[in-house]
Design an enzyme around this catalytic site. Structure first.
Site, PDB file in Angstrom:
ATOM      1  N   ASP A  53      27.589 -11.256  19.871  1.00 56.45           N
ATOM      2  CA  ASP A  53      28.906 -10.897  19.856  1.00 56.45           C
ATOM      3  C   ASP A  53      28.921  -9.344  20.024  1.00 56.45           C
ATOM      4  OD1 ASP A  53      32.019 -11.089  19.496  1.00 56.45           O
ATOM      5  OD2 ASP A  53      31.733  -9.650  18.075  1.00 56.45           O
ATOM      6  N   TYR A  58      32.511  -1.303  21.392  1.00 54.42           N
ATOM      7  CA  TYR A  58      31.185  -1.033  20.576  1.00 54.42           C
ATOM      8  C   TYR A  58      30.229  -0.172  21.322  1.00 54.42           C
ATOM      9  CZ  TYR A  58      33.252  -5.312  18.092  1.00 54.42           C
ATOM     10  OH  TYR A  58      33.782  -6.205  17.692  1.00 54.42           O
TER      11      TYR A  58
HETATM   12  N1  LIG Z   1      38.833  -7.517  15.325  1.00 51.20           N
HETATM   13  C1  LIG Z   1      37.410  -7.592  15.752  1.00 51.20           C
HETATM   14  O1  LIG Z   1      37.018  -8.109  16.905  1.00 51.20           O
HETATM   15  C2  LIG Z   1      36.097  -7.427  14.904  1.00 51.20           C
HETATM   16  C3  LIG Z   1      36.370  -6.465  13.558  1.00 51.20           C
HETATM   17  C4  LIG Z   1      35.250  -6.537  12.744  1.00 51.20           C
HETATM   18  C5  LIG Z   1      34.065  -7.272  13.124  1.00 51.20           C
HETATM   19  N2  LIG Z   1      33.992  -7.892  14.302  1.00 51.20           N
HETATM   20  C6  LIG Z   1      32.878  -8.384  14.825  1.00 51.20           C
HETATM   21  O2  LIG Z   1      32.027  -9.045  13.520  1.00 51.20           O
HETATM   22  C7  LIG Z   1      30.654  -8.600  13.474  1.00 51.20           C
HETATM   23  C8  LIG Z   1      30.177  -8.223  12.190  1.00 51.20           C
HETATM   24  O3  LIG Z   1      30.723  -7.229  11.574  1.00 51.20           O
HETATM   25  P1  LIG Z   1      31.351  -6.976   9.842  1.00 51.20           P
HETATM   26  O4  LIG Z   1      31.466  -5.367   9.689  1.00 51.20           O
HETATM   27  O5  LIG Z   1      32.216  -7.768   9.671  1.00 51.20           O
HETATM   28  O6  LIG Z   1      29.670  -7.006   9.499  1.00 51.20           O
HETATM   29  P2  LIG Z   1      29.129  -7.508   8.197  1.00 51.20           P
HETATM   30  O7  LIG Z   1      28.028  -8.447   8.421  1.00 51.20           O
HETATM   31  O8  LIG Z   1      30.209  -8.400   7.343  1.00 51.20           O
HETATM   32  O9  LIG Z   1      28.636  -6.152   7.444  1.00 51.20           O
HETATM   33  C9  LIG Z   1      27.884  -5.186   7.755  1.00 51.20           C
HETATM   34  C10 LIG Z   1      27.691  -4.166   6.868  1.00 51.20           C
HETATM   35  O10 LIG Z   1      26.760  -4.400   5.863  1.00 51.20           O
HETATM   36  C11 LIG Z   1      25.660  -3.789   5.807  1.00 51.20           C
HETATM   37  N3  LIG Z   1      24.605  -4.730   5.468  1.00 51.20           N
HETATM   38  C12 LIG Z   1      24.419  -5.849   6.353  1.00 51.20           C
HETATM   39  N4  LIG Z   1      23.492  -6.597   5.984  1.00 51.20           N
HETATM   40  C13 LIG Z   1      23.021  -6.129   4.811  1.00 51.20           C
HETATM   41  C14 LIG Z   1      21.976  -6.313   3.785  1.00 51.20           C
HETATM   42  N5  LIG Z   1      21.324  -7.368   3.954  1.00 51.20           N
HETATM   43  N6  LIG Z   1      21.897  -5.298   2.915  1.00 51.20           N
HETATM   44  C15 LIG Z   1      22.443  -4.361   2.805  1.00 51.20           C
HETATM   45  N7  LIG Z   1      23.434  -3.899   3.705  1.00 51.20           N
HETATM   46  C16 LIG Z   1      23.689  -4.756   4.766  1.00 51.20           C
HETATM   47  C17 LIG Z   1      25.637  -3.119   7.449  1.00 51.20           C
HETATM   48  O11 LIG Z   1      24.659  -2.224   7.433  1.00 51.20           O
HETATM   49  P3  LIG Z   1      23.237  -2.013   7.737  1.00 51.20           P
HETATM   50  O12 LIG Z   1      23.504  -1.715   9.397  1.00 51.20           O
HETATM   51  O13 LIG Z   1      22.816  -1.021   6.919  1.00 51.20           O
HETATM   52  O14 LIG Z   1      22.583  -3.259   7.826  1.00 51.20           O
HETATM   53  C18 LIG Z   1      26.971  -3.068   7.691  1.00 51.20           C
HETATM   54  O15 LIG Z   1      27.295  -1.802   7.123  1.00 51.20           O
HETATM   55  C19 LIG Z   1      30.727  -7.007  14.295  1.00 51.20           C
HETATM   56  O16 LIG Z   1      29.359  -6.450  14.540  1.00 51.20           O
HETATM   57  C20 LIG Z   1      31.629  -7.468  15.357  1.00 51.20           C
HETATM   58  O17 LIG Z   1      30.728  -8.198  16.198  1.00 51.20           O
HETATM   59  C21 LIG Z   1      34.950  -8.047  15.184  1.00 51.20           C
END
Ligand SMILES: NC(=O)c1ccc[n+]([C@@H]2O[C@H](COP(=O)([O-])OP(=O)(O)OC[C@H]3O[C@@H](n4cnc5c(N)ncnc54)[C@H](OP(=O)(O)O)[C@@H]3O)[C@@H](O)[C@H]2O)c1
Length: 318
Positions: A53, A58
């Site tokens: 995604d 981004y």
């Molecule tokens: N409205 C929208 O369209 C929208 C909004 C939000 C998100 N999204 C999509 O959803 C995806 C997921 O986003 P999210 O922010 O919700 O991701 P998430 O997976 O909920 O969280 C990611 C965060 O957690 C940290 N992290 C992940 N795995 C880890 C681990 N094993 N240990 C420690 N820290 C960890 C990451 O930092 P590190 O880099 O250090 O691992 C990052 O800061 C996005 O990439 C995007 O594609 C879409």
């Protein structure tokens, strides 16, 4: 890897989907090189991830394109998005087609599997339906996109109001929504309808900052306890969710968060965002583990089932 069918799209997708945005942007926010980001995507492919995604905003479409360009096109499912506003104004149908073309170029592909309208607030939904969707349907007929998707704006739409309108119109095959251990209202507001209508679901915000930054989590717990929304004992505890970890339970709060979302009935793809190979492997491992113990799930429902809009923040720049 485990695979599932993304609702009525019939796409076979990995249950773990690599999110190329969020606070990590494949490591682009923490100083990783483009080569490292490409290696991250390729490692995900090696581990069986076929769902990626990304989005215009981004700045990672080109990375995804480079990382998968030597693979058979039908072995990966590419999801990307266009903003619906530019310089504060709603975009036209022609603008959205230009955005789609630009995404295709950056991704080096003839088509995207899912093309979303990105972060649509309830107030803009009517414009999306009446002006943008008809233009995109014409592009769909030409084969430039396989399926239409729409993503909500977590920070501005905690009750999933925009998605209710999308369900009524039933023109989107795929939706992206916010769901996590302390923001569970999609269980009532979204999943029953998405399942009944065969709409594929992509879950975002599953970990985000709330479960990856313990200091931030403590601040949230303090605010919620002060408002009387959770028991004070949780705010008094330095590690308030550690009851989920230990014998027979999760290996960490993050492990618990991914497993909680993954096993929610109606959840198709769990998006996870990271810039780290180590986190990538750990997260896939978590998403593939069995559900949390029933007693822990019940406790999460009881403690946090009524909360709304918690931990749905904008990405942090590191
Ligand atoms: N409205 C929208 O369209 C929208 C909004 C939000 C998100 N999204 C999509 O959803 C995806 C997921 O986003 P999210 O922010 O919700 O991701 P998430 O997976 O909920 O969280 C990611 C965060 O957690 C940290 N992290 C992940 N795995 C880890 C681990 N094993 N240990 C420690 N820290 C960890 C990451 O930092 P590190 O880099 O250090 O691992 C990052 O800061 C996005 O990439 C995007 O594609 C879409």
């Amino acid at each position: 890897m485990e695979y599932t069918t993304l609702g009525r799209t019939a796409l076979k997708v990995s249950v773990a989907g690599l999110g190329c945005g969020g606070s990590s942007r494949l490591g682009q926010n923490s100083g990783n090189s483009e080569a490292q980001a490409i290696a991250l995507v390729r490692r995900a492919v090696d581990l069986g991830v076929n769902f990626f995604d990304t989005a215009e905003v981004y700045g990672t479409e080109a990375i995804v394109g480079l990382a998968v360009r030597d693979l058979p096109r039908d072995s990966v499912v590419i999801s990307t998005k266009s903003r619906i506003r530019s310089a504060g104004r709603l975009v036209s149908g022609d603008d959205i087609i230009a955005n789609l073309e630009a995404s295709l170029q950056r991704l080096q592909t003839e088509y995207v599997d899912v093309f979303h309208l990105h972060g649509v607030p309830p107030a803009d939904y009517g414009h999306v339906r009446d002006e943008i969707v008809p233009a995109l349907m014409r592009e769909q007929d030409k084969g430039k996109l396989r399926h239409l998707g729409i993503t909500e704006t977590g920070p501005n739409d905690p009750k999933h109001e925009m998605l209710q309108r999308a369900f009524d119109d039933d023109i989107f095959d795929v939706i992206m929504l916010a769901y996590h251990m302390m923001n569970q209202n999609a269980r009532q507001n979204v999943f029953p309808r998405s399942q009944a209508q065969g709409i594929g679901t992509l879950l975002m915000f599953v970990v985000r900052r709330i479960f990856s930054d313990p200091v931030y989590l403590r601040g949230i717990m303090a605010r919620l306890a002060q408002a009387g929304d959770i028991p004070q004992v949780l705010a008094d505890d330095d590690r308030p969710l550690d009851f989920l970890c230990g014998d027979g339970g999760a290996s960490s709060v993050i492990d618990a968060a991914y497993r909680f979302a993954r096993h929610e009935p109606g959840a198709d793809v769990i998006l996870f965002g990271t810039g780290s190979l180590e986190h990538l492997e750990a997260n896939i491992d978590s998403i593939l583990k069995p559900p949390l113990p029933e007693a822990d799930i019940e406790t999460l429902y009881k403690l946090f089932g009524k909360l709304e809009g918690v931990g749905l923040d904008l990405p942090t720049q590191r």
